[in-house]
Design an enzyme around this catalytic site. Structure first.
Site, PDB file in Angstrom:
ATOM      1  N   TYR A  85     -15.467 -10.584  -0.322  1.00 26.20           N
ATOM      2  CA  TYR A  85     -15.972  -9.217  -0.522  1.00 26.20           C
ATOM      3  C   TYR A  85     -17.294  -9.229  -1.279  1.00 26.20           C
ATOM      4  O   TYR A  85     -18.194  -8.435  -1.012  1.00 26.20           O
ATOM      5  CB  TYR A  85     -14.953  -8.354  -1.281  1.00 26.20           C
ATOM      6  CG  TYR A  85     -13.922  -7.747  -0.351  1.00 26.20           C
ATOM      7  CD1 TYR A  85     -14.252  -6.658   0.451  1.00 26.20           C
ATOM      8  CD2 TYR A  85     -12.640  -8.268  -0.247  1.00 26.20           C
ATOM      9  CE1 TYR A  85     -13.329  -6.104   1.322  1.00 26.20           C
ATOM     10  CE2 TYR A  85     -11.710  -7.728   0.624  1.00 26.20           C
ATOM     11  CZ  TYR A  85     -12.060  -6.644   1.408  1.00 26.20           C
ATOM     12  OH  TYR A  85     -11.168  -6.091   2.276  1.00 26.20           O
ATOM     13  N   ASP A  87      -6.880  -1.642  -7.545  1.00 24.98           N
ATOM     14  CA  ASP A  87      -7.463  -2.288  -6.375  1.00 24.98           C
ATOM     15  C   ASP A  87      -7.840  -3.719  -6.726  1.00 24.98           C
ATOM     16  O   ASP A  87      -8.097  -4.026  -7.903  1.00 24.98           O
ATOM     17  CB  ASP A  87      -8.708  -1.537  -5.877  1.00 24.98           C
ATOM     18  CG  ASP A  87      -9.010  -1.914  -4.434  1.00 24.98           C
ATOM     19  OD1 ASP A  87      -8.342  -1.389  -3.531  1.00 24.98           O
ATOM     20  OD2 ASP A  87      -9.869  -2.784  -4.218  1.00 24.98           O
ATOM     21  N   ARG A 140       0.818  -1.219   0.000  1.00 23.66           N
ATOM     22  CA  ARG A 140       0.000   0.000   0.000  1.00 23.66           C
ATOM     23  C   ARG A 140       0.855   1.274   0.000  1.00 23.66           C
ATOM     24  O   ARG A 140       0.432   2.304   0.543  1.00 23.66           O
ATOM     25  CB  ARG A 140      -0.967   0.022   1.185  1.00 23.66           C
ATOM     26  CG  ARG A 140      -1.997  -1.093   1.167  1.00 23.66           C
ATOM     27  CD  ARG A 140      -2.968  -0.888   0.015  1.00 23.66           C
ATOM     28  NE  ARG A 140      -4.146  -1.691   0.129  1.00 23.66           N
ATOM     29  CZ  ARG A 140      -5.248  -1.335   0.773  1.00 23.66           C
ATOM     30  NH1 ARG A 140      -5.338  -0.193   1.363  1.00 23.66           N
ATOM     31  NH2 ARG A 140      -6.270  -2.139   0.808  1.00 23.66           N
ATOM     32  N   ARG A 172      -2.842   6.672   0.990  1.00 19.63           N
ATOM     33  CA  ARG A 172      -3.293   7.834   1.759  1.00 19.63           C
ATOM     34  C   ARG A 172      -2.339   8.414   2.781  1.00 19.63           C
ATOM     35  O   ARG A 172      -2.569   9.494   3.300  1.00 19.63           O
ATOM     36  CB  ARG A 172      -4.611   7.499   2.465  1.00 19.63           C
ATOM     37  CG  ARG A 172      -5.776   7.471   1.533  1.00 19.63           C
ATOM     38  CD  ARG A 172      -6.947   6.841   2.202  1.00 19.63           C
ATOM     39  NE  ARG A 172      -6.556   5.512   2.668  1.00 19.63           N
ATOM     40  CZ  ARG A 172      -7.332   4.716   3.394  1.00 19.63           C
ATOM     41  NH1 ARG A 172      -8.511   5.120   3.747  1.00 19.63           N
ATOM     42  NH2 ARG A 172      -6.910   3.526   3.751  1.00 19.63           N
ATOM     43  N   ARG A 178      -6.572  12.733  -4.583  1.00 20.04           N
ATOM     44  CA  ARG A 178      -7.774  11.980  -4.234  1.00 20.04           C
ATOM     45  C   ARG A 178      -8.958  12.908  -3.934  1.00 20.04           C
ATOM     46  O   ARG A 178     -10.108  12.532  -4.120  1.00 20.04           O
ATOM     47  CB  ARG A 178      -7.455  11.085  -3.038  1.00 20.04           C
ATOM     48  CG  ARG A 178      -8.575  10.257  -2.489  1.00 20.04           C
ATOM     49  CD  ARG A 178      -8.974   9.131  -3.402  1.00 20.04           C
ATOM     50  NE  ARG A 178      -9.961   8.295  -2.745  1.00 20.04           N
ATOM     51  CZ  ARG A 178     -11.273   8.520  -2.766  1.00 20.04           C
ATOM     52  NH1 ARG A 178     -11.748   9.530  -3.449  1.00 20.04           N
ATOM     53  NH2 ARG A 178     -12.103   7.712  -2.127  1.00 20.04           N
TER      54      ARG A 178
HETATM   55  O1  CP3 Z   1      -0.127  -1.218  -2.711  1.00 20.44           O
HETATM   56  C1  CP3 Z   1      -0.335  -0.175  -3.359  1.00 20.44           C
HETATM   57  O2  CP3 Z   1       0.089   0.925  -3.020  1.00 20.44           O
HETATM   58  C2  CP3 Z   1      -1.084  -0.298  -4.661  1.00 20.44           C
HETATM   59  C3  CP3 Z   1      -2.475  -0.056  -4.582  1.00 20.44           C
HETATM   60  C4  CP3 Z   1      -3.415  -0.954  -3.807  1.00 20.44           C
HETATM   61  C5  CP3 Z   1      -4.635  -0.458  -3.283  1.00 20.44           C
HETATM   62  N1  CP3 Z   1      -5.357  -1.515  -2.816  1.00 20.44           N
HETATM   63  C6  CP3 Z   1      -5.050   0.952  -3.304  1.00 20.44           C
HETATM   64  C7  CP3 Z   1      -6.096   1.400  -2.384  1.00 20.44           C
HETATM   65  C8  CP3 Z   1      -3.373  -2.325  -3.555  1.00 20.44           C
HETATM   66  C9  CP3 Z   1      -2.269  -3.327  -3.824  1.00 20.44           C
HETATM   67  C10 CP3 Z   1      -4.614  -2.670  -2.949  1.00 20.44           C
HETATM   68  C11 CP3 Z   1      -4.974  -4.033  -2.588  1.00 20.44           C
HETATM   69  C12 CP3 Z   1      -6.186  -4.285  -1.810  1.00 20.44           C
HETATM   70  N2  CP3 Z   1      -7.392  -3.650  -1.875  1.00 20.44           N
HETATM   71  C13 CP3 Z   1      -6.304  -5.348  -0.873  1.00 20.44           C
HETATM   72  C14 CP3 Z   1      -5.232  -6.369  -0.563  1.00 20.44           C
HETATM   73  C15 CP3 Z   1      -4.219  -5.838   0.369  1.00 20.44           C
HETATM   74  C16 CP3 Z   1      -4.690  -5.705   1.777  1.00 20.44           C
HETATM   75  O3  CP3 Z   1      -4.647  -4.590   2.294  1.00 20.44           O
HETATM   76  O4  CP3 Z   1      -5.088  -6.738   2.365  1.00 20.44           O
HETATM   77  C17 CP3 Z   1      -7.599  -5.284  -0.339  1.00 20.44           C
HETATM   78  C18 CP3 Z   1      -8.183  -6.204   0.714  1.00 20.44           C
HETATM   79  C19 CP3 Z   1      -8.277  -4.216  -0.980  1.00 20.44           C
HETATM   80  C20 CP3 Z   1      -9.689  -3.787  -0.802  1.00 20.44           C
HETATM   81  C21 CP3 Z   1      -9.775  -2.406  -0.297  1.00 20.44           C
HETATM   82  N3  CP3 Z   1      -9.436  -1.285  -1.021  1.00 20.44           N
HETATM   83  C22 CP3 Z   1     -10.204  -1.986   0.976  1.00 20.44           C
HETATM   84  C23 CP3 Z   1     -10.672  -2.907   2.087  1.00 20.44           C
HETATM   85  C24 CP3 Z   1     -10.123  -0.598   1.005  1.00 20.44           C
HETATM   86  C25 CP3 Z   1     -10.587   0.310   2.112  1.00 20.44           C
HETATM   87  C26 CP3 Z   1      -9.719   0.289   3.270  1.00 20.44           C
HETATM   88  C27 CP3 Z   1      -8.403   0.967   3.014  1.00 20.44           C
HETATM   89  O5  CP3 Z   1      -7.372   0.390   3.347  1.00 20.44           O
HETATM   90  O6  CP3 Z   1      -8.426   2.066   2.492  1.00 20.44           O
HETATM   91  C28 CP3 Z   1      -9.591  -0.191  -0.240  1.00 20.44           C
HETATM   92  C29 CP3 Z   1      -9.321   1.204  -0.635  1.00 20.44           C
HETATM   93  C30 CP3 Z   1      -8.001   1.530  -1.214  1.00 20.44           C
HETATM   94  N4  CP3 Z   1      -7.248   0.737  -2.026  1.00 20.44           N
HETATM   95  C31 CP3 Z   1      -7.335   2.785  -1.022  1.00 20.44           C
HETATM   96  C32 CP3 Z   1      -6.137   2.697  -1.756  1.00 20.44           C
HETATM   97  C33 CP3 Z   1      -5.100   3.770  -1.923  1.00 20.44           C
HETATM   98  C34 CP3 Z   1      -7.860   3.976  -0.244  1.00 20.44           C
HETATM   99  C35 CP3 Z   1      -9.032   4.499  -0.965  1.00 20.44           C
HETATM  100  C36 CP3 Z   1      -9.353   5.903  -0.711  1.00 20.44           C
HETATM  101  O7  CP3 Z   1      -8.539   6.760  -1.044  1.00 20.44           O
HETATM  102  O8  CP3 Z   1     -10.468   6.140  -0.229  1.00 20.44           O
END
Ligand code: CP3
Length: 352
Positions: free
Chosen positions: A155, A78, A29, A33, A42
């Site tokens: 999910y 994502d 990640r 953020r 964003r």
């Molecule tokens: O790693 C990176 O920097 C690349 C981008 C990336 C995102 N999501 C961007 C993101 C990657 C590799 C993911 C994977 C992802 N997404 C997973 C697997 C990794 C993990 O954390 O277990 C999962 C379960 C998700 C599903 C997801 N996406 C959730 C549950 C959420 C909300 C909670 C959170 O952590 O924000 C997201 C949102 C998300 N994905 C954001 C980002 C930058 C934040 C969104 C926002 O700006 O509102």
């Protein structure tokens, strides 16, 4: 495709089990953020608009590379783009997280748009990858990724995040055949999606089984592992047939400490581990065959600098310098101070 030559290949060397001059490090990640430059963008765009606009996705992917001495870039996207490609409505609600239109009954599987034409539905990810490869100018390798079938299924049934995954797990007990049908649909989509990413320029592929922690050994072996194995085999064969060669692959099954032996024999070059597993124990269980990735507690980044350096150094001593990729044990939290990320990266690179 013709891309600039790679200048820093530590990540790929470590994934292949070769010697490295310094330990490669990247942060799950890392494009997100905790970076003010991400939050600025964003504010202007919806989350999935950012994923679907290659110029924006490339810009966000590269933000952490401009700030830190990281050894890899991960494409901004994502895992939930796969349910979207299957026709499921998904929204990312600020301070809530993902909200999906849930699958309630096994009959709902028939509403999914299968088979998925990944080039048509997810071609924007391929474009973002190709653009990011060019913009990186060979500085570091680019990682592509996907969610694993069980994590995506969870999910899709829960309709978002959940503390227990009781609805999704109920399917495994009540409707094992329908569950396997859904997992197979997801596996087919993930295989095509990962091959498309490799063909577009991704240099390592990571599969996120983030919801493994809710399954015990029995459910994991029935409903997660067979699909994880199948994906690796089919992606490697598929990549070879589109002329991409042997692309390294990583499996990160969060919470699957009970399945480390099985995961290390599942075809992947790298096994990611979370912070609940002791590195020495992980080495013993995986028998030195695979490269390990991880596993600093994401909350360790809240430590004062000297303590953070000590924790990083202790972790690295336990893993050893070869067959190792330093990372957190899960994604970085949004309230982490970016200055501490730099301290962590430098501490890892300073290890002799
Ligand atoms: O790693 C990176 O920097 C690349 C981008 C990336 C995102 N999501 C961007 C993101 C990657 C590799 C993911 C994977 C992802 N997404 C997973 C697997 C990794 C993990 O954390 O277990 C999962 C379960 C998700 C599903 C997801 N996406 C959730 C549950 C959420 C909300 C909670 C959170 O952590 O924000 C997201 C949102 C998300 N994905 C954001 C980002 C930058 C934040 C969104 C926002 O700006 O509102």
């Amino acid at each position: 495709m013709n891309f600039p030559a790679l200048k820093n290949d530590r990540l790929l060397r470590a994934a292949r089990g070769e010697e490295v001059d310094k330990i490669p490090v990247w942060i799950m990640r890392q494009a997100g953020r905790y970076l003010p430059e991400f939050r600025d963008l964003r504010q202007k765009y919806d989350f999935f608009t950012m994923c679907q606009t290659p110029a924006l996705a490339a810009e966000v992917s590269i933000q952490p590379i401009q700030r830190f001495d990281l050894d890899a870039c991960i494409i901004f996207s994502d895992i939930l783009v796969i349910p979207q490609a299957l026709g499921v409505h998904v929204e990312m609600k600020p301070s809530v997280g993902p909200v999906l239109e849930p699958l309630v009954e096994p009959e709902d599987i028939t509403k999914l748009e299968v088979p998925v034409n990944v080039n048509e539905k997810l071609g924007y990810v391929a474009e973002a990858i190709t653009l990011t490869r060019h913009k990186l100018e060979g500085k570091v390798p680019l990682i592509g990724f996907s969610g694993a079938p069980w994590t995506l299924m969870a999910y899709m049934i829960e309709g978002g995040g959940s503390k227990t995954l009781s609805k999704a797990k109920a399917w495994l007990y009540k409707y094992p055949d329908a569950s396997k049908k859904l997992l197979t649909i997801l596996t087919d989509a993930v295989v095509d999606y990962m091959i498309m990413q490799a063909a577009a320029g991704a240099q390592l592929l990571q599969l996120f089984e983030s919801n493994a922690e809710y399954l015990g050994p029995d459910l994991f072996c029935k409903f997660a592992l067979p699909y994880i194995r199948d994906i690796c085999k089919r992606v490697k064969t598929g990549c070879a047939s589109v002329g991409v060669g042997n692309i390294p692959m990583t499996i990160f099954a969060k919470g699957a400490h009970y399945a480390l032996e099985e995961l290390s024999g599942s075809g992947y070059d790298v096994v990611g581990i979370d912070w609940t597993v002791d590195p020495t124990e992980a080495r013993n269980k995986t028998g030195g065959t695979v490269t390990l990735q991880g596993n600093l507690d994401p909350c360790a980044l809240y430590s004062p600098p000297e303590q953070l350096k000590r924790l990083a150094s202790e972790m690295v001593q336990k893993f050893g310098k070869t067959k190792y990729i330093a990372n957190l044990g899960h994604g970085i939290y949004p309230d982490v101070d970016p200055a501490h990320v730099k301290i962590l990266i430098d501490a890892i690179h300073d290890v002799k």
